[in-house]
Design an enzyme around this catalytic site. Structure first.
Site, short mmCIF file in Angstrom:
data_model
loop_
_atom_site.label_atom_id
_atom_site.label_comp_id
_atom_site.label_asym_id
_atom_site.label_seq_id
_atom_site.Cartn_x
_atom_site.Cartn_y
_atom_site.Cartn_z
N ASP A 161 106.51 104.21 92.87
CA ASP A 161 106.27 105.49 92.20
C ASP A 161 106.52 106.68 93.13
O ASP A 161 106.92 106.49 94.29
CB ASP A 161 104.82 105.46 91.68
CG ASP A 161 104.64 106.21 90.37
OD1 ASP A 161 105.49 107.04 90.03
OD2 ASP A 161 103.62 105.97 89.70
N GLU A 165 110.76 107.61 89.79
CA GLU A 165 110.55 109.02 90.16
C GLU A 165 110.83 109.93 88.97
O GLU A 165 111.06 111.11 89.15
CB GLU A 165 111.31 109.40 91.45
CG GLU A 165 112.78 109.13 91.45
CD GLU A 165 113.53 110.04 90.51
OE1 GLU A 165 113.83 109.58 89.37
OE2 GLU A 165 113.83 111.19 90.88
N TRP A 166 110.77 109.31 87.78
CA TRP A 166 110.75 110.04 86.49
C TRP A 166 112.05 110.80 86.18
O TRP A 166 112.06 111.69 85.34
CB TRP A 166 109.54 111.01 86.44
CG TRP A 166 108.31 110.41 87.03
CD1 TRP A 166 107.74 109.21 86.68
CD2 TRP A 166 107.51 110.92 88.12
NE1 TRP A 166 106.63 108.96 87.47
CE2 TRP A 166 106.46 109.99 88.35
CE3 TRP A 166 107.57 112.08 88.89
CZ2 TRP A 166 105.49 110.19 89.34
CZ3 TRP A 166 106.60 112.27 89.87
CH2 TRP A 166 105.58 111.34 90.09
N GLY A 167 113.10 110.47 86.92
CA GLY A 167 114.37 111.16 86.69
C GLY A 167 114.43 112.53 87.34
O GLY A 167 115.43 113.25 87.20
N ASP A 168 113.41 112.89 88.10
CA ASP A 168 113.35 114.24 88.69
C ASP A 168 114.50 114.51 89.66
O ASP A 168 114.94 115.64 89.82
CB ASP A 168 112.04 114.45 89.46
CG ASP A 168 110.86 114.64 88.52
OD1 ASP A 168 111.06 114.55 87.29
OD2 ASP A 168 109.74 114.86 89.02
N ASN A 169 114.97 113.47 90.34
CA ASN A 169 116.03 113.64 91.36
C ASN A 169 117.34 112.97 90.95
O ASN A 169 118.12 112.55 91.79
CB ASN A 169 115.56 113.08 92.71
CG ASN A 169 114.24 113.69 93.14
OD1 ASN A 169 114.22 114.77 93.72
ND2 ASN A 169 113.13 113.02 92.85
N ASP A 183 106.35 109.86 81.90
CA ASP A 183 105.73 108.71 81.24
C ASP A 183 105.86 108.74 79.71
O ASP A 183 105.82 109.80 79.09
CB ASP A 183 104.24 108.66 81.57
CG ASP A 183 104.02 108.30 83.03
OD1 ASP A 183 105.01 108.15 83.77
OD2 ASP A 183 102.85 108.17 83.42
C1 GLA Z 1 103.02 107.24 87.08
C2 GLA Z 1 104.05 106.29 86.50
C3 GLA Z 1 103.39 105.42 85.46
C4 GLA Z 1 102.25 104.64 86.07
C5 GLA Z 1 101.25 105.60 86.72
C6 GLA Z 1 100.21 104.88 87.54
O1 GLA Z 1 102.59 108.16 86.13
O2 GLA Z 1 105.13 107.00 85.96
O3 GLA Z 1 104.34 104.54 84.87
O4 GLA Z 1 102.76 103.75 87.03
O5 GLA Z 1 101.91 106.52 87.60
O6 GLA Z 1 99.29 105.75 88.16
#
Ligand code: GLA
Length: 406
Positions: free
Chosen positions: A152, A185-189, A207
């Protein structure tokens, strides 16, 4: 030294240097990973019994047979502090037998085991992160028999994402146990631009939320419904493929959306060649939920060896989408998605359509060819592309088809 001997020595040294060069483990995710992750339903309320129950249910409910393989513990598996030597410790209350015993239990059922950590000093839920401990943590996971690491990005500060994920990749490689490396990393980079040599899958958004089309605000960040994730990143489908997948996030199937929405969610994640990671409690899953998650014909589309992410072929006024995915044997998967609040009366005259797909360079010209049309949720052939498809797509639902050359 004789010049021939010199150049041989040079060559040998070069080969040695190259073979020691860290890289990602290749060949581990030639198809999108299939599995289960604890976060969506349990957050940090996880324990040894939960993993054992999921592993047993993978086998008894037929999900293992349908292809599901990884059981992944997300955030919250560790004690709040490292030990005196800096090693992570599995929370002794949640995992009294230690993590190796948990991994052994999962392996004994022919499944694979995954854990979570974070590139920052703390995980998103405040447990010890891997920053500065990457090699030590990788060795520990390897000694426990871990097969999959989700990594993460909380508390990353000004770290460079490509560098931070490369460090963890190198640490895993040095630990010598092949592990799927799941970048989060949520696509941020924009990992789709750099992560192919580093990880096997990368999250493309923040998420998921357990809703069809909502945004749930959490102060500094939001989580997103199924349609929001589907629509969020345009133009990155070429980055996804065997060994390096765009990850649309863990599924919310079975967590409270309507059956139609669950079906559409599962169909779309399959069309997108996303990893299919279940996020529900399998112990209380309904028959309908298990039927959706265990649909082998839909899973076969997801797992197709070409690994092409579907393209949006048509978007009818925002009410109906038509998605198309070329498959390895010349077949195509087609998915009609009703995004609207009323049933959609579909009258699809195949002969008027031509679908050109730019990754494979394939053209689907219905006036030239005839395909058998198979409905992947009804599990039956419903005609051919020589006749107009007349059907109702229910609200927030899909009709997912496989076209087979006849
Ligand atoms: C982030 C991730 C989630 C999960 C939580 C756990 O938000 O994107 O998928 O792993 O952390 O804290």
């Amino acid at each position: 030294m004789h010049s021939l001997a010199k150049s041989t020595l040079f060559l040998l040294l070069l080969l040695a240097a190259l073979s020691a060069h860290a890289q990602k483990f290749e060949g581990l995710a030639t198809r999108p990973p299939l599995g289960w992750n604890s976060w969506n339903t349990f957050a940090t309320n996880i324990n040894e019994q939960l993993v054992k129950d999921m592993a047993d249910l993978f086998v008894s409910s037929g999900l293992k047979d349908a292809g599901y393989e990884y059981i992944v513990l997300d955030d919250g598996w560790m004690a709040k502090e490292r030990d005196a030597s800096g090693n992570l410790i599995a929370d002794p209350v949640k995992f009294p037998g230690g993590m190796k015993a948990v991994a052994d239990y999962v392996h004994a059922r022919g499944l694979k085991f995954g854990l979570y950590n974070c590139a920052g000093s703390k995980t998103c839920a405040g447990y010890p992160g891997s920053r500065g401990h990457e090699y030590q943590d990788a060795r520990l996971y390897a000694s426990w028999g871990v097969d999959f690491l989700k990594y993460d990005w909380c508390g990353a500060g000004k770290m460079n994402a490509e560098e931070a994920y490369t460090t963890m990749r190198d640490a895993l490689y040095a630990a010598k146990r092949p592990m799927v490396f799941s970048i989060c990393e949520w696509g941020d980079n924009q990992p789709w631009n750099w992560a192919t040599p580093i990880g096997h899958l990368w999250r493309i958004t923040g998420d998921i939320a357990n809703c069809w089309n909502c945004e749930e605000g959490h102060g500094s960040w939001s989580s997103w419904g199924v349609l929001r994730i589907l629509d969020m990143r345009k133009g990155i489908r070429k980055a996804s493929g065997p060994g390096h997948w765009n990850d649309f996030d863990m599924m919310e199937v079975g967590n409270g959306m309507t059956v139609s929405e669950d079906r559409a969610h599962f169909a779309l994640w399959s069309m997108m060649a996303s990893p299919l990671i279940m996020g529900n409690d399998l112990r209380s899953a309904s028959k309908q939920t298990l039927e959706i998650l265990g649909n082998k014909e839909v899973i076969a589309v997801n797992q197709d060896s070409l690994g092409i992410q579907a393209m949006r072929y048509l978007d009818e006024n925002g009410d109906l989408d038509v998605w198309a995915k070329p498959l390895s044997n010349g077949d195509w998967a087609i998915c009609f998605l009703n995004r609207s609040e009323t049933p959609y009366q579909l009258q699809f005259d195949w002969s008027k359509h031509r679908i050109s797909e730019d990754i494979t360079g394939r053209n689907l010209q219905f006036s030239d060819a005839n395909y058998q049309v198979r409905d992947l949720f009804q599990h039956k052939n419903i005609g051919t592309t020589k006749v107009v498809l007349n059907a109702v797509v229910p609200v927030h639902d899909v009709i997912m088809l496989r076209l087979q050359k006849s």
